[in-house]
Design an enzyme around this catalytic site. Sequence first.
Site, mmCIF file in Angstrom:
data_model
loop_
_atom_site.group_PDB
_atom_site.id
_atom_site.type_symbol
_atom_site.label_atom_id
_atom_site.label_comp_id
_atom_site.label_asym_id
_atom_site.label_seq_id
_atom_site.Cartn_x
_atom_site.Cartn_y
_atom_site.Cartn_z
ATOM 1 N N GLY A 145 9.986 -9.068 15.466
ATOM 2 C CA GLY A 145 10.013 -8.047 14.429
ATOM 3 C C GLY A 145 9.695 -6.683 14.987
ATOM 4 N N ASN B 288 11.680 -3.994 15.650
ATOM 5 C CA ASN B 288 12.567 -2.852 15.420
ATOM 6 C C ASN B 288 12.080 -1.900 14.336
ATOM 7 O OD1 ASN B 288 13.188 -5.188 13.820
ATOM 8 N ND2 ASN B 288 14.937 -4.065 12.984
ATOM 9 N N THR B 289 11.088 -2.327 13.540
ATOM 10 C CA THR B 289 10.578 -1.455 12.478
ATOM 11 C C THR B 289 9.065 -1.620 12.346
ATOM 12 O OG1 THR B 289 10.881 -3.144 10.747
ATOM 13 C CG2 THR B 289 12.723 -1.617 11.131
ATOM 14 N N GLY B 290 8.463 -0.712 11.587
ATOM 15 C CA GLY B 290 7.077 -0.854 11.185
ATOM 16 C C GLY B 290 6.085 -1.017 12.318
ATOM 17 N N ILE B 291 5.124 -1.911 12.095
ATOM 18 C CA ILE B 291 4.041 -2.133 13.051
ATOM 19 C C ILE B 291 4.584 -2.636 14.379
ATOM 20 C CG2 ILE B 291 1.949 -3.475 13.493
ATOM 21 C CD1 ILE B 291 1.482 -3.510 10.460
ATOM 22 N N GLY B 292 5.588 -3.522 14.320
ATOM 23 C CA GLY B 292 6.159 -4.060 15.556
ATOM 24 C C GLY B 292 6.746 -2.980 16.438
ATOM 25 N N TYR C 204 4.152 -16.559 0.024
ATOM 26 C CA TYR C 204 3.732 -15.625 1.075
ATOM 27 C C TYR C 204 2.302 -15.925 1.521
ATOM 28 C CZ TYR C 204 2.401 -11.282 3.407
ATOM 29 O OH TYR C 204 1.941 -10.367 4.319
#
Length: 332
Positions: A48, A50-54, A202
């Site tokens: 993960g 490509n966006t956000g925290i990653g 979740y």
Amino acid sequence: MWIPNLPITVITGVAATAGALCLFKDMYGGPPFDRKVQAEGKTVVITGANTGIGKEAVWEFAKRGAKVFMACRDMTSCEEARREIVLETGNKFVYCRPCDLASLASVREFVNRFKSEEPKLDILVNNAAVMETPKGVTKDGFETQLGVNHMGHFLLTNLLLDTLKASAPSRVVVVTCDAHRRGDIRKDDLNMSQQYEPNAAYCQTKLANLLFARELGRRLLESDVSVIAVDPGFSDTNLTRHMPMSKSMTRFIIYPMFWPVMKVPRAAAQVILHAALDDHLAKCTGDYYVDMKLATPSEKAQDYELAMWLWKVSEKWTRLHAPAQATAVQTS
């Protein structure tokens, strides 16, 4: 005579309030991980990414000199993020590799390619997640959140364990969150095929993340592979994109209310850097850290027998020990 001055007063007040909120947001985000700690010579895999925290974690590792493999489903988005990171950090050793955690075949293909290209792996970051998705299943028949958040990472980690052990001292970082405290492992309906509720699904996966980290840490006691579970806190990312409030006009009311206490992705990513690089965490065996501080997970997350049960079910459902071509999964 006070009427002409009213707009200036209002503008000044708004500006002061906005400034105060920005300062509070910076303080709430917490301090950055020690910038003097470098990562030269280390090979990192981040899901993960490509966006956000990653994405911000990739930027931080690249800035510190690591070789980073971005394991992502969307290659177009991944390449855009990679180019941006390479240009900003000056580190050309950042690579995109397809890895769809909703497909066990894709996970196996990623691992096979990685092992053919790289002799070692110092840090594996299980970061990717989806949240409160509509009812659905992965290519292998898992409930979507269970498949992406837990089963895909379970298989990925286990298939890379031999490389992690050979590269020791090495680390596995598992990203979870406080939602694990509201989670239950539904032994009688783990796949939620009888009754699906997005939030419950979740929370179940976030509890599964912690149970997995703790059991993995126990199994690696005799090795020099550390396992750390981290909670990045309430962050401003697109993880909530499937939630109803994100698709309606209420977002324009709710988002500004929570904005001051939402970490920006780079601030949230500091917990990953801390878990991956801090020398004091070299002997962790599934420990749980919140905002770079050791924390106590829920009682359910500390249930040894539950962790063992989930591990055995995950082995069976992912066909961990089956030949690579065996991808059909029994989820009942």
